[in-house]
Design an enzyme around this catalytic site. Sequence first.
Site, mmCIF file in Angstrom:
data_model
loop_
_atom_site.group_PDB
_atom_site.id
_atom_site.type_symbol
_atom_site.label_atom_id
_atom_site.label_comp_id
_atom_site.label_asym_id
_atom_site.label_seq_id
_atom_site.Cartn_x
_atom_site.Cartn_y
_atom_site.Cartn_z
ATOM 1 N N ASN A 42 -12.576 -1.110 -3.890
ATOM 2 C CA ASN A 42 -13.324 -2.352 -3.600
ATOM 3 C C ASN A 42 -14.628 -2.273 -4.385
ATOM 4 O OD1 ASN A 42 -15.567 -1.215 -1.928
ATOM 5 N ND2 ASN A 42 -13.838 -0.597 -0.653
ATOM 6 N N GLY A 97 -1.823 -4.814 -1.001
ATOM 7 C CA GLY A 97 -1.903 -4.369 0.402
ATOM 8 C C GLY A 97 -2.890 -5.235 1.162
ATOM 9 N N ILE A 150 0.457 8.674 -4.590
ATOM 10 C CA ILE A 150 -0.294 8.833 -5.856
ATOM 11 C C ILE A 150 -1.296 9.988 -5.788
ATOM 12 C CG2 ILE A 150 -2.229 7.244 -5.419
ATOM 13 C CD1 ILE A 150 -1.643 6.126 -8.307
ATOM 14 N N GLY A 187 -6.170 2.163 3.095
ATOM 15 C CA GLY A 187 -5.094 2.157 2.104
ATOM 16 C C GLY A 187 -5.143 3.324 1.129
ATOM 17 N N VAL A 188 -4.761 3.001 -0.129
ATOM 18 C CA VAL A 188 -4.686 4.081 -1.131
ATOM 19 C C VAL A 188 -6.088 4.618 -1.440
ATOM 20 C CG1 VAL A 188 -4.772 2.556 -3.171
ATOM 21 C CG2 VAL A 188 -3.594 4.759 -3.314
ATOM 22 N N ASP A 189 -7.089 3.750 -1.346
ATOM 23 C CA ASP A 189 -8.493 4.156 -1.594
ATOM 24 C C ASP A 189 -8.882 5.263 -0.611
ATOM 25 O OD1 ASP A 189 -11.615 2.195 -1.720
ATOM 26 O OD2 ASP A 189 -11.028 4.071 -2.678
ATOM 27 N N SER A 248 -4.063 -4.563 -5.285
ATOM 28 C CA SER A 248 -4.258 -5.823 -4.530
ATOM 29 C C SER A 248 -3.094 -6.273 -3.667
ATOM 30 C CB SER A 248 -4.631 -6.989 -5.474
ATOM 31 O OG SER A 248 -5.980 -6.878 -5.867
ATOM 32 N N TYR A 301 -5.457 -6.623 0.269
ATOM 33 C CA TYR A 301 -5.955 -7.808 -0.449
ATOM 34 C C TYR A 301 -4.939 -8.945 -0.496
ATOM 35 C CZ TYR A 301 -10.356 -5.659 -1.977
ATOM 36 O OH TYR A 301 -11.617 -5.090 -2.016
HETATM 37 N N1 APR Z 1 -0.040 6.370 -2.795
HETATM 38 C C1 APR Z 1 0.376 5.262 -3.455
HETATM 39 N N2 APR Z 1 0.230 4.011 -2.988
HETATM 40 C C2 APR Z 1 -0.350 3.878 -1.765
HETATM 41 C C3 APR Z 1 -0.817 4.980 -1.008
HETATM 42 C C4 APR Z 1 -0.629 6.269 -1.573
HETATM 43 N N3 APR Z 1 -1.035 7.381 -0.951
HETATM 44 N N4 APR Z 1 -1.347 4.506 0.158
HETATM 45 C C5 APR Z 1 -1.203 3.162 0.131
HETATM 46 N N5 APR Z 1 -0.597 2.784 -1.016
HETATM 47 C C6 APR Z 1 -0.213 1.449 -1.478
HETATM 48 C C7 APR Z 1 -0.079 0.376 -0.421
HETATM 49 O O1 APR Z 1 1.128 0.553 0.305
HETATM 50 C C8 APR Z 1 -0.047 -0.849 -1.320
HETATM 51 O O2 APR Z 1 1.251 -1.007 -1.865
HETATM 52 O O3 APR Z 1 -1.227 0.941 -2.324
HETATM 53 C C9 APR Z 1 -1.005 -0.457 -2.471
HETATM 54 C C10 APR Z 1 -2.357 -1.158 -2.444
HETATM 55 O O4 APR Z 1 -2.728 -1.432 -1.092
HETATM 56 P P1 APR Z 1 -4.249 -1.187 -0.578
HETATM 57 O O5 APR Z 1 -4.519 0.261 -0.579
HETATM 58 O O6 APR Z 1 -4.405 -1.948 0.694
HETATM 59 O O7 APR Z 1 -5.143 -1.839 -1.733
HETATM 60 P P2 APR Z 1 -5.546 -3.364 -1.984
HETATM 61 O O8 APR Z 1 -4.523 -4.331 -1.488
HETATM 62 O O9 APR Z 1 -5.922 -3.421 -3.458
HETATM 63 O O10 APR Z 1 -6.857 -3.559 -1.087
HETATM 64 C C11 APR Z 1 -8.008 -2.847 -1.471
HETATM 65 O O11 APR Z 1 -8.346 -1.969 0.714
HETATM 66 O O12 APR Z 1 -8.332 0.264 1.079
HETATM 67 C C12 APR Z 1 -9.150 -0.814 0.912
HETATM 68 O O13 APR Z 1 -11.157 0.057 -0.077
HETATM 69 C C13 APR Z 1 -9.989 -0.699 -0.351
HETATM 70 O O14 APR Z 1 -11.275 -2.615 0.196
HETATM 71 C C14 APR Z 1 -10.252 -2.132 -0.637
HETATM 72 C C15 APR Z 1 -8.935 -2.800 -0.275
#
Ligand code: APR
Length: 176
Positions: free
Chosen positions: A25, A120, A12, A33-35, A118, A122
């Site tokens: 978060n 990943g 993304i 993760g994506v954040d 959420s 979460y």
């Molecule tokens: N592009 C698209 N999707 C991505 C990317 C990327 N570059 N990197 C990771 N993802 C996907 C993961 O594979 C997953 O399918 O984003 C989705 C969401 O996963 P997480 O990033 O772990 O987000 P989430 O489950 O909502 O947890 C949020 O994790 O990163 C921390 O700061 C964030 O505390 C918060 C928590």
Amino acid sequence: MRVRVEVIRGDITKSRVDAIVNAANPSLLGGGGVDGAIHRAAGPQLLAACRQLGSCPRGEARVTNGFNLPAHFIIHTPGPVWQGGIADESQVLASSYRHSLLLAERMGCRTVDFSSISTGVYGFPLARAARIATETINEVIADDPGKLRRVRIVAFDGETENAYKQALSAAYFNIA
Ligand code: APR
């Protein structure tokens, strides 16, 4: 004019769209993760901008500039942490998609890319999240699409891509 809703496989941070939606978060100060990927790609100005925003309750959404990203805006939404389905997680997840899309419409966005909120760190079950996401997106655009022309979910892996594609086709046939 019908709004196209699609699922693609990709990163993304590369999306050339009006807004991408970050799985944040409540602190909005970045993470893994994506954040983490979005903060790394957007550059340090993003963290400074997020500091100005203060925290964001789960299920709500905040917007910043995209800085070094190809996307104009980043919409940050903290989704629910999965706790077994006993703490209104589904409603909070739907709220994250609804508030993010309404905020994108308010910003006049025509194209919006969502990450899979959420599912990943979460731990929200993927098939259930995909169903909630696609149903909520369809509800919001059926109400008032604004300038929206296309909404995509950007899946980082094949399992996620399949889950959202299945949910999207199920939602379509329900409508049809
Ligand atoms: N592009 C698209 N999707 C991505 C990317 C990327 N570059 N990197 C990771 N993802 C996907 C993961 O594979 C997953 O399918 O984003 C989705 C969401 O996963 P997480 O990033 O772990 O987000 P989430 O489950 O909502 O947890 C949020 O994790 O990163 C921390 O700061 C964030 O505390 C918060 C928590």
